[in-house]
Design a protein around this motif. Structure first.
Motif, PDB file in Angstrom:
ATOM      1  N   GLU A 138      -3.664   9.297   5.992  1.00 25.62           N
ATOM      2  CA  GLU A 138      -2.216   8.287   5.387  1.00 25.62           C
ATOM      3  C   GLU A 138      -2.532   7.206   4.966  1.00 25.62           C
ATOM      4  OE1 GLU A 138       1.474   6.204   5.911  1.00 25.62           O
ATOM      5  OE2 GLU A 138       0.577   8.603   5.114  1.00 25.62           O
ATOM      6  N   ALA A 139      -3.594   6.947   5.558  1.00 22.72           N
ATOM      7  CA  ALA A 139      -4.315   5.569   4.645  1.00 22.72           C
ATOM      8  C   ALA A 139      -6.014   5.772   4.195  1.00 22.72           C
ATOM      9  CB  ALA A 139      -4.122   4.352   6.267  1.00 22.72           C
ATOM     10  N   VAL A 140      -6.498   4.711   4.096  1.00 22.19           N
ATOM     11  CA  VAL A 140      -7.615   4.632   3.843  1.00 22.19           C
ATOM     12  C   VAL A 140      -9.104   6.035   4.209  1.00 22.19           C
ATOM     13  CG1 VAL A 140      -9.481   3.402   2.880  1.00 22.19           C
ATOM     14  CG2 VAL A 140      -7.254   2.195   2.501  1.00 22.19           C
ATOM     15  N   ALA A 141      -9.182   5.716   4.999  1.00 23.69           N
ATOM     16  CA  ALA A 141     -10.279   5.993   6.008  1.00 23.69           C
ATOM     17  C   ALA A 141      -9.709   7.995   6.080  1.00 23.69           C
ATOM     18  CB  ALA A 141     -11.188   5.886   6.832  1.00 23.69           C
ATOM     19  N   GLN A 142     -10.972   9.111   5.520  1.00 25.29           N
ATOM     20  CA  GLN A 142     -10.317  10.574   6.393  1.00 25.29           C
ATOM     21  C   GLN A 142     -11.566  10.564   7.099  1.00 25.29           C
ATOM     22  OE1 GLN A 142     -13.028   9.019   4.495  1.00 25.29           O
ATOM     23  NE2 GLN A 142     -13.137   9.714   2.120  1.00 25.29           N
ATOM     24  N   GLY A 143     -12.626   9.603   7.553  1.00 29.66           N
ATOM     25  CA  GLY A 143     -13.368  10.059   8.602  1.00 29.66           C
ATOM     26  C   GLY A 143     -14.598  10.251   8.475  1.00 29.66           C
ATOM     27  N   ASP A 144     -14.650  11.234   7.428  1.00 30.42           N
ATOM     28  CA  ASP A 144     -15.698  10.544   6.540  1.00 30.42           C
ATOM     29  C   ASP A 144     -16.756   9.928   6.312  1.00 30.42           C
ATOM     30  OD1 ASP A 144     -18.039  11.715   4.921  1.00 30.42           O
ATOM     31  OD2 ASP A 144     -17.083  13.294   3.095  1.00 30.42           O
ATOM     32  N   PRO A 145     -18.145   9.457   7.315  1.00 28.86           N
ATOM     33  CA  PRO A 145     -19.459   8.415   7.123  1.00 28.86           C
ATOM     34  C   PRO A 145     -19.276   8.279   6.350  1.00 28.86           C
ATOM     35  CG  PRO A 145     -19.920   9.954   8.799  1.00 28.86           C
ATOM     36  CD  PRO A 145     -18.651  10.493   7.951  1.00 28.86           C
ATOM     37  N   GLY A 146     -19.273   9.110   5.459  1.00 32.16           N
ATOM     38  CA  GLY A 146     -20.729   8.343   3.914  1.00 32.16           C
ATOM     39  C   GLY A 146     -20.143   8.423   3.154  1.00 32.16           C
ATOM     40  N   ALA A 147     -20.561   7.641   1.118  1.00 27.04           N
ATOM     41  CA  ALA A 147     -20.190   7.044   0.252  1.00 27.04           C
ATOM     42  C   ALA A 147     -18.779   6.850  -0.073  1.00 27.04           C
ATOM     43  CB  ALA A 147     -21.258   7.504  -0.646  1.00 27.04           C
ATOM     44  N   MET A 168       1.034  -1.314   0.115  1.00 26.62           N
ATOM     45  CA  MET A 168      -0.099  -0.565   0.113  1.00 26.62           C
ATOM     46  C   MET A 168       0.710   0.858  -0.217  1.00 26.62           C
ATOM     47  SD  MET A 168      -3.215  -1.149   2.441  1.00 26.62           S
ATOM     48  CE  MET A 168      -4.559  -1.131   1.861  1.00 26.62           C
ATOM     49  N   ARG A 169       2.142   1.295  -0.750  1.00 19.44           N
ATOM     50  CA  ARG A 169       3.291   2.282  -0.427  1.00 19.44           C
ATOM     51  C   ARG A 169       3.912   3.209  -1.649  1.00 19.44           C
ATOM     52  NH1 ARG A 169       2.937   5.748   2.951  1.00 19.44           N
ATOM     53  NH2 ARG A 169       2.216   4.271   4.839  1.00 19.44           N
ATOM     54  N   SER A 170       4.068   1.199  -2.141  1.00 16.58           N
ATOM     55  CA  SER A 170       4.948   2.131  -3.747  1.00 16.58           C
ATOM     56  C   SER A 170       3.896   2.775  -4.979  1.00 16.58           C
ATOM     57  CB  SER A 170       5.282   0.686  -3.951  1.00 16.58           C
ATOM     58  OG  SER A 170       6.405   0.014  -3.156  1.00 16.58           O
ATOM     59  N   TYR A 171       2.539   2.106  -4.485  1.00 17.29           N
ATOM     60  CA  TYR A 171       1.473   3.281  -5.767  1.00 17.29           C
ATOM     61  C   TYR A 171       0.722   3.708  -5.311  1.00 17.29           C
ATOM     62  CZ  TYR A 171       4.093  -1.836  -7.056  1.00 17.29           C
ATOM     63  OH  TYR A 171       4.846  -2.705  -7.181  1.00 17.29           O
ATOM     64  N   ARG A 172       0.517   4.781  -4.375  1.00 19.01           N
ATOM     65  CA  ARG A 172       0.081   4.780  -4.232  1.00 19.01           C
ATOM     66  C   ARG A 172      -0.014   7.006  -4.874  1.00 19.01           C
ATOM     67  NH1 ARG A 172      -0.215   7.349   2.302  1.00 19.01           N
ATOM     68  NH2 ARG A 172      -0.399   4.537   2.661  1.00 19.01           N
ATOM     69  N   ASN A 173      -1.378   7.460  -4.652  1.00 17.91           N
ATOM     70  CA  ASN A 173      -1.269   8.408  -4.578  1.00 17.91           C
ATOM     71  C   ASN A 173      -1.081   9.980  -3.649  1.00 17.91           C
ATOM     72  OD1 ASN A 173      -3.339   8.713  -3.278  1.00 17.91           O
ATOM     73  ND2 ASN A 173      -5.318   8.775  -4.471  1.00 17.91           N
ATOM     74  N   ALA A 174      -0.541  10.776  -4.155  1.00 20.14           N
ATOM     75  CA  ALA A 174      -0.566  11.447  -2.958  1.00 20.14           C
ATOM     76  C   ALA A 174      -1.312  11.811  -1.602  1.00 20.14           C
ATOM     77  CB  ALA A 174      -0.129  13.018  -3.596  1.00 20.14           C
ATOM     78  N   ASN A 175      -0.795  11.826  -0.429  1.00 25.11           N
ATOM     79  CA  ASN A 175      -2.294  12.390   0.708  1.00 25.11           C
ATOM     80  C   ASN A 175      -2.425  13.467   0.923  1.00 25.11           C
ATOM     81  OD1 ASN A 175      -0.767   9.662   1.880  1.00 25.11           O
ATOM     82  ND2 ASN A 175       0.450  10.278   3.509  1.00 25.11           N
ATOM     83  N   SER A 176      -3.585  13.686   0.539  1.00 25.76           N
ATOM     84  CA  SER A 176      -4.263  14.663   0.991  1.00 25.76           C
ATOM     85  C   SER A 176      -5.460  14.254   1.343  1.00 25.76           C
ATOM     86  CB  SER A 176      -4.889  14.619  -0.751  1.00 25.76           C
ATOM     87  OG  SER A 176      -5.963  13.293  -1.149  1.00 25.76           O
ATOM     88  N   PRO A 177      -6.622  15.300   1.083  1.00 30.68           N
ATOM     89  CA  PRO A 177      -8.007  15.038   2.517  1.00 30.68           C
ATOM     90  C   PRO A 177      -8.412  13.798   1.997  1.00 30.68           C
ATOM     91  CG  PRO A 177      -7.636  17.905   1.471  1.00 30.68           C
ATOM     92  CD  PRO A 177      -7.011  16.782   0.809  1.00 30.68           C
ATOM     93  N   ASN A 178      -8.484  13.412   0.699  1.00 27.65           N
ATOM     94  CA  ASN A 178      -8.755  11.659   0.727  1.00 27.65           C
ATOM     95  C   ASN A 178     -10.822  12.120  -0.033  1.00 27.65           C
ATOM     96  OD1 ASN A 178      -8.401   9.277  -0.239  1.00 27.65           O
ATOM     97  ND2 ASN A 178      -9.087   8.392   1.659  1.00 27.65           N
ATOM     98  N   ARG A 179     -10.743  12.664  -0.284  1.00 25.29           N
ATOM     99  CA  ARG A 179     -12.339  13.552  -0.760  1.00 25.29           C
ATOM    100  C   ARG A 179     -12.367  13.637  -2.011  1.00 25.29           C
ATOM    101  NH1 ARG A 179     -11.728  14.559   5.091  1.00 25.29           N
ATOM    102  NH2 ARG A 179     -13.641  14.388   5.764  1.00 25.29           N
TER     103      ARG A 179
END
Length: 526
Positions: A384-393, A324-335
């Motif tokens: 940094e990971a998958v989740a961003q705290g938004d419980p929606g879609a 989950m490190r080598s191919y990811r996009n940049a860390n961001s607000p992830n929305r």
């Protein structure tokens, strides 16, 4: 239930009699962190121990490091006497690989205890060999009656907590060794290249934590030599070397092998680094990583040099090792509403869907170096990971996970569970569409363990997108508690050969079982 007893079998115990006699307090290789010299008296030595990795029914990899140029020779046998031993001629070990080398063993008998020993041969005089260093492992059985036991955890020598001789070093590895697992899944943060180790740290109660130190671990790793020294550091611990000689590994990486929360293309704003290009640092780290762990999909075993792979452990278990490190996009607000790259990259996601569909194993463990529903921030606004705290879609990286979970449901792939580390506490989450914003998936479990030798951290928040419910959590109340203050954690998985029933136990160092979950084979919605 036909579980093996946790103590080593007589065959295994006897072959390791010599190494087990070493005092548990700490035994450091004579060379410590120094690079091998080209002109040393005597015979080649393998003071860093041996390792086996990516063991299958008929093959396995064996690793060693020499103190000088040497030819790696491996002998295998069905018995500890090494009568009728089979000999394998390995590579010439030299400065190009930091005097490390791996030999692939093929044509091994399935479901058997393999005894091996590594000899280092003087390249100028083949009659001169160093004292052999022995190890053992079990090949994967073809049938299912033997069952499977393995352990997982991660996070080693983090936050400045290194090898403490006053505590006997990394004691948790001795505890894990006594569980006698078939293999150990190391779920990333195998080292902390960005975490210098100081000689001592004063604890909140005024006592002093002492560390074994080396030159390479006195600063953040930037050069290839410094990355090599970082990977070498943990092997100074006798508990880990003894563990490696008995338990084969399945290893993945995460961020601290390079730098905290790194992603491809990142340019650092960190005064500790003179090299600001993370891609340069990552290439150097991956080279050292490939030199210090036996991994089948890294060169010379695989031209692509990828870390993601599947390890098949007979009819009961397939382990899908993610990167989950080598191919990811940049860390961001992830929305972002569209995200083809995500945290896996398009190619790895396609591979995972394809291999899961092909799997006929009763259980499919997805070895994830980061959790799914735990919110792991990177600064104030990024994640940094998958989740961003938004419980929606699903948004951002969640879109890839939603695609994967949908695939698993629609292909009717049963027996999946997720194992991870990273967050420095232990927990169990059950994911269910009835609680989720995204509902096109079948229920599944995620289990978290670690650290093995690093600071403890408070539990993070849950993201409701995939409907997690935390069934268990144990975490400290403040950040970066030392291993002297809070226990270290590892997880254990037992699969019964008769029933196919899978039992997960979350364990803590010295304290036994914290949580147990039993899963039944072939069922959806455990």
């Amino acid at each position: 239930m036909s579980h093996r007893q946790p103590s080593p079998s007589p065959r295994r115990r006897s072959v390791l009699r010599g190494s087990l006699a070493v005092p548990a307090a700490l035994a450091v290789p004579a060379l410590a962190g120094a690079a091998p010299a080209f002109a040393l008296s005597g015979r080649p030595k393998a003071g860093w121990g041996v390792q086996a990795g990516d063991v299958t029914a008929h093959a396995g990899l064996v690793w060693v490091r020499s103190d000088r140029p040497a030819r790696m020779i491996v002998e295998t046998s069905a018995t500890e006497s090494f009568r009728n031993a089979r000999r394998w001629r390995g590579p010439l070990l030299g400065p190009g690989t930091d005097f490390t080398g791996t030999t692939r063993l093929r044509g091994l008998p399935a479901g058997e205890q393999i005894h091996y020993r590594v000899l280092l041969q003087d390249p100028d005089d083949p009659r001169r060999t160093g004292e052999p260093v022995a190890g053992t492992f079990r090949t994967t059985p073809k049938g299912r009656k033997e069952g499977v036991r393995f352990l997982w955890s991660g996070d080693i020598a983090g936050q400045g907590w290194g090898i403490n001789p006053d505590r006997g070093g990394y004691r948790v590895f001795e505890e894990m060794r006594r569980r006698d697992p078939d293999f150990f899944l190391c779920s990333g943060d195998t080292v902390y290249a960005d975490g210098p180790i100081q000689p001592s740290v004063t604890l909140p109660d005024g006592s002093v934590w002492r560390n074994v130190t080396t030159e390479e671990k006195s600063k953040v790793a930037e050069s290839l030599a410094e990355f090599r020294g970082t990977f070498r550091y943990n092997l100074l611990d006798e508990n880990l070397r003894r563990f490696n000689a008995q338990v084969p590994s399945v290893v993945q990486w995460d961020d601290h092998e390079v730098r905290n929360n790194w992603y491809p293309g990142q340019i650092l704003d960190d005064a500790r680094y003179t090299e600001k290009d993370v891609d340069v640092l990552a290439r150097r780290s991956l080279r050292a990583f490939s030199e210090y762990f036996p991994i089948s999909t890294l060169p010379p075993g695989d031209e692509d040099g990828r870390l993601y792979r599947v390890l098949r452990h007979g009819p009961l278990l397939d382990v899908f090792v993610l990167d989950m490190r080598s191919y990811r996009n940049a860390n961001s607000p992830n929305r972002q509403p569209d995200d083809a790259t995500g945290i896996l990259g398009a190619r790895q996601l396609a591979w995972l869907k394809r291999e899961l569909s092909r799997s006929r194993a009763v259980w499919k463990v997805i070895a994830s170096d980061m959790p799914l529903g735990l919110v792991v921030p990177d600064g104030r606004t990024n994640f940094e990971a998958v989740a961003q705290g938004d419980p929606g879609a699903p948004l951002g990286r969640e879109l890839q996970i939603a695609e994967l979970l949908r695939h698993i449901k629609h292909r009717k792939i049963t027996g999946t569970l997720w194992l991870t580390a990273d967050v420095h506490y232990t927990s169990a989450q059950h994911y269910d569409p009835s609680r989720a914003a995204f509902q096109d998936f079948a229920p599944f479990w995620e289990f978290v363990s670690g650290p093995l030798a690093a600071g403890g951290f408070p539990a993070t928040k849950l993201d409701g997108t995939f409907g997690p419910e935390q069934k268990f959590v144990k975490a400290p109340s403040r950040a970066n508690t030392s291993p002297a203050e809070t226990p270290q954690y590892f997880g254990e998985v037992d699969i019964d050969g008769d029933s196919g029933e899978l039992t997960v136990r979350l364990r803590q160092e010295g304290g036994g079982v914290l949580f147990t979950q039993v899963l039944q084979p072939g069922r959806v919605g455990q």
